[in-house]
Design a protein around this motif. Structure first.
Motif, PDB file in Angstrom:
ATOM      1  N   PHE A   1      -0.144   9.805   1.330  1.00 20.93           N
ATOM      2  CA  PHE A   1      -0.634  10.229  -0.068  1.00 20.93           C
ATOM      3  C   PHE A   1      -0.403  11.758  -0.532  1.00 20.93           C
ATOM      4  O   PHE A   1       0.136  12.012  -1.548  1.00 20.93           O
ATOM      5  CB  PHE A   1      -2.348  10.118  -0.220  1.00 20.93           C
TER       6      PHE A   1
ATOM      7  N   THR B   1      -3.154   0.318  -6.106  1.00 18.71           N
ATOM      8  CA  THR B   1      -3.739   1.129  -4.877  1.00 18.71           C
ATOM      9  C   THR B   1      -5.013   0.620  -4.261  1.00 18.71           C
ATOM     10  O   THR B   1      -5.055   0.359  -2.863  1.00 18.71           O
ATOM     11  CB  THR B   1      -3.936   2.647  -5.113  1.00 18.71           C
TER      12      THR B   1
ATOM     13  N   LYS C   1      -3.794   2.419 -10.110  1.00 26.02           N
ATOM     14  CA  LYS C   1      -5.114   2.749  -9.575  1.00 26.02           C
ATOM     15  C   LYS C   1      -5.604   1.392  -8.929  1.00 26.02           C
ATOM     16  O   LYS C   1      -6.094   1.088  -7.686  1.00 26.02           O
ATOM     17  CB  LYS C   1      -6.325   3.089 -10.613  1.00 26.02           C
TER      18      LYS C   1
ATOM     19  N   SER D   1      -2.043   6.826   6.170  1.00 28.73           N
ATOM     20  CA  SER D   1      -2.440   6.787   4.490  1.00 28.73           C
ATOM     21  C   SER D   1      -2.630   7.955   3.869  1.00 28.73           C
ATOM     22  O   SER D   1      -2.131   8.415   2.968  1.00 28.73           O
ATOM     23  CB  SER D   1      -3.360   5.935   4.475  1.00 28.73           C
TER      24      SER D   1
ATOM     25  N   GLY E   1      -4.830  -1.406  -0.791  1.00 27.25           N
ATOM     26  CA  GLY E   1      -5.348  -0.557   0.205  1.00 27.25           C
ATOM     27  C   GLY E   1      -6.361  -1.515   1.026  1.00 27.25           C
ATOM     28  O   GLY E   1      -6.599  -1.549   2.086  1.00 27.25           O
TER      29      GLY E   1
ATOM     30  N   PHE F   1       0.798  -1.287  -0.077  1.00 24.65           N
ATOM     31  CA  PHE F   1       0.100   0.069  -0.029  1.00 24.65           C
ATOM     32  C   PHE F   1       0.740   1.253   0.189  1.00 24.65           C
ATOM     33  O   PHE F   1       0.634   2.361  -0.666  1.00 24.65           O
ATOM     34  CB  PHE F   1      -0.836   0.025   1.270  1.00 24.65           C
TER      35      PHE F   1
ATOM     36  N   ILE G   1       1.180   5.793  -7.445  1.00 26.17           N
ATOM     37  CA  ILE G   1       0.149   6.478  -8.282  1.00 26.17           C
ATOM     38  C   ILE G   1       0.097   8.046  -8.176  1.00 26.17           C
ATOM     39  O   ILE G   1      -0.338   8.469  -9.064  1.00 26.17           O
ATOM     40  CB  ILE G   1      -1.302   6.218  -7.200  1.00 26.17           C
TER      41      ILE G   1
ATOM     42  N   SER H   1       2.109   1.693  -3.339  1.00 23.97           N
ATOM     43  CA  SER H   1       1.167   2.202  -4.388  1.00 23.97           C
ATOM     44  C   SER H   1       0.718   3.512  -4.214  1.00 23.97           C
ATOM     45  O   SER H   1       0.547   4.196  -5.087  1.00 23.97           O
ATOM     46  CB  SER H   1      -0.081   1.256  -4.089  1.00 23.97           C
ATOM     47  N   LEU H   2       0.943   4.011  -2.944  1.00 24.19           N
ATOM     48  CA  LEU H   2       0.622   5.621  -2.726  1.00 24.19           C
ATOM     49  C   LEU H   2       1.713   6.271  -3.418  1.00 24.19           C
ATOM     50  O   LEU H   2       1.629   7.465  -3.811  1.00 24.19           O
ATOM     51  CB  LEU H   2       0.528   5.876  -1.504  1.00 24.19           C
TER      52      LEU H   2
END
Length: 292
Positions: free
Chosen positions: A192, A157, A154, A188, A161, A123, A130, A126-127
């Motif tokens: 981000f 993420t 997308k 999170s 998540g 995660f 993205i 991914s943040l």
């Protein structure tokens, strides 16, 4: 949320603010320098950890040999397949990042511990990805010959998540301890925004150093010496110096002789992967011993 976590958030924001006043090229150099120093240093004390973990000194040679074998397998894998190396790095690092972030939390459901650690790390990646998918697509194509579509980030993420917070909920719902879940939602949102405001290398390096490497060094010193002091820090730095220096020499050697075939970023990634792979297993055993 502990004071240490508050400090990490403050320091992360401070360096991001500070970098606004420094030329971009200098910031990139600082980012790589931090990865090559503290980043690699935190994984350079594994031999001492192995000795501490292994009470039977007669098998130290076997464990060190196994460590070196894993190290060389990682190097060979990088040479022959950067794509597999990239996937392995993300997979192993995800677990490792999650373990460092969550290992002090109470685990009520041991059977999901590995999944919770892994999905946390995925995660986090991914943040980062993205928010900087254009840079990731460019680097993936240039370094790893991967052609990634923007939509994959997308999906990455959302899936990571959902699985991460599902494992958190499963772990804590019976005890009614929802504070950890709430904290992770705050983290999170913070990451981000933080990754959105930074470049790919700056975001990764600041997370890697502030949220992973320095806390890991702290935990390793406590495990080895039972206390944090100037003397134990100096001893840690001294014992780690040889492997750290060897890593830097490897980067220089590869870049000097094969600079036309490998980009500098690719070489740094390769050395980081080679050092990280055996280190992840050592830290896994260290945390298992600490929990007994």
């Amino acid at each position: 949320m502990s004071k240490n976590q508050h400090y990490k958030i403050f320091i992360s924001i401070f360096f991001l603010w500070l970098f606004m006043f420094i030329p971009n090229q200098t910031v990139v150099i600082i980012s790589y320098f931090s990865v090559m120093t503290l980043g690699i240093y935190h994984g350079s004390n594994d031999i001492q950890l192995i000795k501490k973990l292994n009470k039977n000194n007669s098998s130290n040679l076997l464990l060190v040999t196994t460590y070196i074998v894993i190290l060389f397998i990682s190097i060979i894998l990088f040479i022959f397949s950067k794509t597999i190396t990239f996937i392995a790095f993300i997979t192993l690092s995800s677990y490792h990042f999650g373990e460092q972030h969550l290992h002090k939390k109470k685990i009520n459901r041991k059977q999901i511990e590995v999944w919770m650690y892994s999905f946390h790390g995925l995660f986090i990646f991914s943040l980062l990805f993205i928010n900087k998918y254009e840079e990731v697509i460019s680097i993936s194509s240039e370094l790893f010959r991967l052609n990634l579509h923007p939509n994959i980030f997308k999906t990455f993420t959302i899936v990571s998540g959902c699985f991460y917070f599902t494992t958190l909920f499963v772990n804590y719902y019976k005890s009614g301890d929802y504070s950890t879940i709430f904290e992770e939602i705050i983290y999170s949102v913070f990451f981000f925004i933080f990754f959105k405001a930074s470049s790919l290398i700056v975001g990764f390096s600041l997370y890697f150093i502030i949220w992973h490497s320095i806390p890991s060094i702290y935990d390793q010193i406590l495990f080895l010496h039972k206390k944090i002091s100037k003397s134990t820090l100096k001893l840690y730095l001294k014992k780690s110096f040889a492997l750290w220096l060897l890593s830097l020499i490897s980067v220089y050697f590869i870049y000097y002789f094969f600079g036309n075939s490998y980009l500098f970023e690719s070489i740094v990634f390769g050395v980081l992967f080679a050092i990280s792979t055996p280190h992840i297993f050592v830290m896994l055993f260290m945390n298992l011993i600490k929990k007994k």
